[in-house]
Write a protein that holds these residues in place. Structure first.
Motif, mmCIF file in Angstrom:
data_model
loop_
_atom_site.group_PDB
_atom_site.id
_atom_site.type_symbol
_atom_site.label_atom_id
_atom_site.label_comp_id
_atom_site.label_asym_id
_atom_site.label_seq_id
_atom_site.Cartn_x
_atom_site.Cartn_y
_atom_site.Cartn_z
ATOM 1 N N ARG A 71 0.852 -1.199 0.000
ATOM 2 C CA ARG A 71 0.000 0.000 0.000
ATOM 3 C C ARG A 71 0.887 1.248 0.000
ATOM 4 N N ASN A 72 0.533 2.212 -0.839
ATOM 5 C CA ASN A 72 1.300 3.468 -0.919
ATOM 6 C C ASN A 72 2.793 3.219 -1.127
ATOM 7 N N GLY A 73 3.124 2.204 -1.899
ATOM 8 C CA GLY A 73 4.524 1.937 -2.201
ATOM 9 C C GLY A 73 5.298 1.262 -1.090
ATOM 10 N N ARG A 74 4.623 0.942 0.003
ATOM 11 C CA ARG A 74 5.299 0.313 1.140
ATOM 12 C C ARG A 74 4.734 -1.083 1.379
ATOM 13 N N VAL A 75 5.530 -1.892 2.079
ATOM 14 C CA VAL A 75 5.185 -3.310 2.215
ATOM 15 C C VAL A 75 5.457 -3.777 3.642
ATOM 16 N N SER A 76 4.480 -4.475 4.218
ATOM 17 C CA SER A 76 4.754 -5.189 5.468
ATOM 18 C C SER A 76 4.552 -6.681 5.224
ATOM 19 N N TYR A 77 5.233 -7.489 6.021
ATOM 20 C CA TYR A 77 5.223 -8.943 5.820
ATOM 21 C C TYR A 77 4.855 -9.655 7.111
ATOM 22 N N LYS A 78 4.072 -10.717 6.965
ATOM 23 C CA LYS A 78 3.825 -11.627 8.099
ATOM 24 C C LYS A 78 3.892 -13.062 7.609
ATOM 25 N N ARG A 83 -2.216 -23.251 12.338
ATOM 26 C CA ARG A 83 -2.411 -24.030 13.578
ATOM 27 C C ARG A 83 -3.486 -25.089 13.337
ATOM 28 N N THR A 84 -3.116 -26.085 12.589
ATOM 29 C CA THR A 84 -4.004 -27.232 12.387
ATOM 30 C C THR A 84 -4.001 -28.075 13.661
ATOM 31 N N PRO A 85 -4.989 -28.965 13.824
ATOM 32 C CA PRO A 85 -4.945 -29.883 14.975
ATOM 33 C C PRO A 85 -3.646 -30.689 14.997
ATOM 34 N N ARG A 86 -3.168 -31.056 13.819
ATOM 35 C CA ARG A 86 -1.908 -31.801 13.747
ATOM 36 C C ARG A 86 -0.747 -30.972 14.302
ATOM 37 N N ASP A 136 -6.899 -32.770 1.022
ATOM 38 C CA ASP A 136 -7.304 -33.911 1.858
ATOM 39 C C ASP A 136 -8.235 -33.524 2.999
ATOM 40 N N ALA A 137 -8.696 -32.266 3.037
ATOM 41 C CA ALA A 137 -9.468 -31.815 4.195
ATOM 42 C C ALA A 137 -10.299 -30.595 3.834
ATOM 43 N N LEU A 138 -11.017 -30.074 4.819
ATOM 44 C CA LEU A 138 -11.761 -28.831 4.628
ATOM 45 C C LEU A 138 -10.795 -27.641 4.597
ATOM 46 N N PRO A 139 -11.273 -26.508 4.076
ATOM 47 C CA PRO A 139 -10.469 -25.279 4.165
ATOM 48 C C PRO A 139 -10.270 -24.880 5.627
ATOM 49 N N TYR A 140 -9.137 -24.262 5.902
ATOM 50 C CA TYR A 140 -8.924 -23.655 7.212
ATOM 51 C C TYR A 140 -9.046 -22.152 7.075
ATOM 52 N N GLN A 141 -9.940 -21.577 7.893
ATOM 53 C CA GLN A 141 -10.123 -20.131 7.822
ATOM 54 C C GLN A 141 -9.016 -19.439 8.615
ATOM 55 N N ILE A 142 -8.516 -18.359 8.015
ATOM 56 C CA ILE A 142 -7.373 -17.633 8.562
ATOM 57 C C ILE A 142 -7.767 -16.163 8.720
ATOM 58 N N ASP A 143 -7.385 -15.534 9.804
ATOM 59 C CA ASP A 143 -7.601 -14.095 9.958
ATOM 60 C C ASP A 143 -6.665 -13.368 8.987
ATOM 61 N N GLU A 148 -3.794 -15.483 12.116
ATOM 62 C CA GLU A 148 -4.128 -16.522 13.086
ATOM 63 C C GLU A 148 -5.127 -17.494 12.476
ATOM 64 N N THR A 149 -5.035 -18.765 12.919
ATOM 65 C CA THR A 149 -5.913 -19.798 12.394
ATOM 66 C C THR A 149 -7.232 -19.781 13.153
ATOM 67 N N ILE A 150 -8.338 -19.656 12.417
ATOM 68 C CA ILE A 150 -9.654 -19.644 13.051
ATOM 69 C C ILE A 150 -10.180 -21.078 13.168
ATOM 70 N N GLY A 151 -9.989 -21.876 12.109
ATOM 71 C CA GLY A 151 -10.414 -23.281 12.188
ATOM 72 C C GLY A 151 -11.005 -23.748 10.874
ATOM 73 N N PRO A 152 -11.382 -25.042 10.815
ATOM 74 C CA PRO A 152 -11.931 -25.562 9.562
ATOM 75 C C PRO A 152 -13.286 -24.934 9.248
ATOM 76 N N TRP A 153 -13.621 -24.860 7.958
ATOM 77 C CA TRP A 153 -14.862 -24.208 7.521
ATOM 78 C C TRP A 153 -15.652 -25.172 6.641
ATOM 79 N N ASN A 154 -16.899 -25.472 7.060
ATOM 80 C CA ASN A 154 -17.740 -26.370 6.242
ATOM 81 C C ASN A 154 -18.970 -25.649 5.698
ATOM 82 N N PHE A 155 -18.893 -24.317 5.577
ATOM 83 C CA PHE A 155 -19.960 -23.528 4.958
ATOM 84 C C PHE A 155 -21.276 -23.715 5.730
ATOM 85 N N GLY A 156 -21.158 -23.618 7.028
ATOM 86 C CA GLY A 156 -22.347 -23.721 7.864
ATOM 87 C C GLY A 156 -22.997 -25.100 7.816
#
Ligand code: V55
Ligand code: FE
Length: 495
Positions: A71-78, A83-86, A136-143, A148-156
């Motif tokens: 954004r605005n020519g600048r970059v931050s990284y994470k 954090r899967t159950p495994r 091999d699994a459901l999607p994992y929702q991520i913030d 941060e890992t929110i958890g698996p998502w099965n579309f309600g």
């Protein structure tokens, strides 16, 4: 305590680093265009604990998600491990408890009920949500801001398959997501479930299919009228898994297989086309033209993965683990189960490629991917001996004219998959930027490349430097700030 990593997976640039990371304001060379505003998400994996078996697949490395917020020519990284159950269970135990990739019979009994996915293959953004995906699994929702890992998502609860592809397709005209899971009812099951998810993230139709044999179906293609399932052509069975073997084997006796069905149908019209030995992993794009379906894809001649053994006991053949840009044509007005196939470029390519995503499902002209240009120098003294595994160029492959526009990254670098960033306000195919990471093997750090997708041969317009080696990427995803649900800040410089 972790035993010291050793072996081939743990040397040089690709040695696991095992940390979550944050860089608030990255070093930039050149000028990032002011109209680039969004986040480049990457997903890949590295071993947090060494594998239980030395011959386990790198497809089983622990998922790691990272983001470059621009954004605005600048970059931050994470960057953060997913954090899967495994991951969490291993961390608690302080060691690797899981056996071979997708063979639960080889796990420690203590982890029997846990989701074993590593979620290490691709990022996805749909309906304002970010996910990491593994087939091999459901999607994992991520913030999307903190990763941060929110958890698996099965579309309600509306998504019934136990698995979800790493390569859903989003229709650019409607925002609809078309997606699927194979081995949908359990390991080695012949169930393939196809889903249509509206732009708000609500599951609409489900189509249940049976496959002629159980194979990896890693990617697929969708047109305005059809859905196309290429088999990677690996094979498995429950007996194989119970015997403690590696999930997938390569059986060159099996025909290669591509299923095609109508997008608006119930699946009863599916036709299975057969071809010669092929490893059909990824696609570029497809479109329907009358009764014809045209598929552009970077298919391999034979077994691409050395860690999935040939069932006849023959050694892996690197000379056939080669991918080219191919055009496949299916004529649905004719009976029969064959297709026409043409190699459009004789340059071997990486099969991790992209198209301008505004043309997914539609007729389209350009494919982008990285490849090794042997006419370019490689500085082995500084970068080490990569034994030919250097991907030093991006290419824009013109599927209409055969022209190849090339970008060269440098003589100590190797590239990961590029992603396409559409230029603000433009609608022309290919008008935008290519973005992707490069490993600087001499300086042991990762660089983010930004190049003009219409002027690749002019070199990059900006480079972003990380002071360390970012983990290996499999796939990336550009989330433009103009899209709905985009987070407004991501810490660092932009908060
Ligand atoms: C692929 C990648 C995967 C996988 C299956 O590139 C196929 C193909 C990184 O995970 O699980
Ligand atoms: Fe993939």
């Amino acid at each position: 305590m972790v035993h010291k990593f050793d072996g081939p997976a743990a040397t040089g640039f690709f040695t696991p680093q095992r940390f979550d990371a944050e860089v608030l304001d990255c070093e930039v060379d050149g000028v990032i265009p002011a109209d680039i505003d969004g986040t480049f998400f990457r997903v890949g994996g590295e071993w947090f604990y060494p594998p239980k078996f030395a011959d386990d697949a790198f497809l089983h490395t622990d998922g790691y998600v990272s983001s470059f917020r621009i954004r605005n020519g600048r970059v931050s990284y994470k960057g953060r491990f997913v954090r899967t159950p495994r991951f969490k269970s291993n961390l608690e135990a302080g060691r690797q408890q899981f056996g071979y990739y997708r063979n639960r019979f080889t796990d420690d009994p203590a982890v029997a009920g846990l989701d074993a996915t590593v979620s290490n293959t691709a990022p996805l953004v749909h309906a304002g949500k970010l996910f990491t995906l593994k087939e091999d699994a459901l999607p994992y929702q991520i913030d999307p801001v903190t990763l941060e890992t929110i958890g698996p998502w099965n579309f309600g609860g509306a998504y019934k398959s136990q698995t979800f592809t790493a390569h859903p397709k989003i229709d650019p005209l409607t925002g609809e997501m078309i997606t699927f899971g194979y081995e949908a009812t359990g390991p080695a099951s012949d169930d393939l479930f196809l889903y249509y998810v509206d732009k708000a993230g609500k599951v609409g139709r489900e189509v249940r299919l049976k496959v002629p044999y159980v194979s990896i179906i890693h990617d697929f293609a969708v047109t305005q009228k059809h859905v196309i399932f290429p088999f990677a052509c690996y094979t498995t069975s429950l007996e194989r898994l119970k015997a403690g073997k590696i999930h997938w084997g390569w059986d060159k006796q099996l025909p290669s297989m591509i299923g095609i069905l109508r997008r608006d149908g119930d699946g009863s019209d599916i036709r299975w086309f057969k071809g010669p030995e092929r490893c059909m992993m990824h696609v570029f794009n497809a479109h329907s033209l009358g009764d014809k379906v045209i598929l552009y894809a970077p298919f391999y001649e034979s077994n691409f993965f050395p860690f999935f053994p040939n069932v006849d006991g023959s050694p892996w053949d690197p000379s056939k683990a080669v991918s080219h840009v191919r055009k496949l044509t299916f004529d649905l007005s004719k009976p029969g189960d064959g297709w026409e196939e043409e190699i459009l470029f004789h340059t071997p390519i990486s099969d991790l490629g992209k198209v301008d995503q505004r043309f997914t499902t539609l007729p389209q002209r350009y494919a982008f991917t990285n490849f090794s240009d042997p006419t370019r120098p490689f500085d082995e003294a500084r970068a080490g001996n990569m034994r030919g595994r250097v991907s030093n160029s991006y290419g824009r492959f013109d599927l209409h004219t055969g022209a190849l526009d090339r970008y060269f990254v440098g003589e100590t670098h190797t590239l990961q998959e590029c992603s396409f960033v559409p230029r603000r306000g433009s609608t022309a195919e290919g008008d935008g930027y290519l973005i992707g990471t490069a490993s600087n093997l001499a300086e042991m750090r990762t660089e983010l490349i930004i190049a003009d997708a219409q002027r690749l041969s002019e070199g990059d317009i900006a480079r972003v430097y990380l002071p360390f080696r970012a983990g290996t990427q499999v796939h990336g995803y550009w989330w433009d700030a103009e899209e709905i649900g985009t987070p407004t800040s991501q810490g660092g410089h932009s908060s």
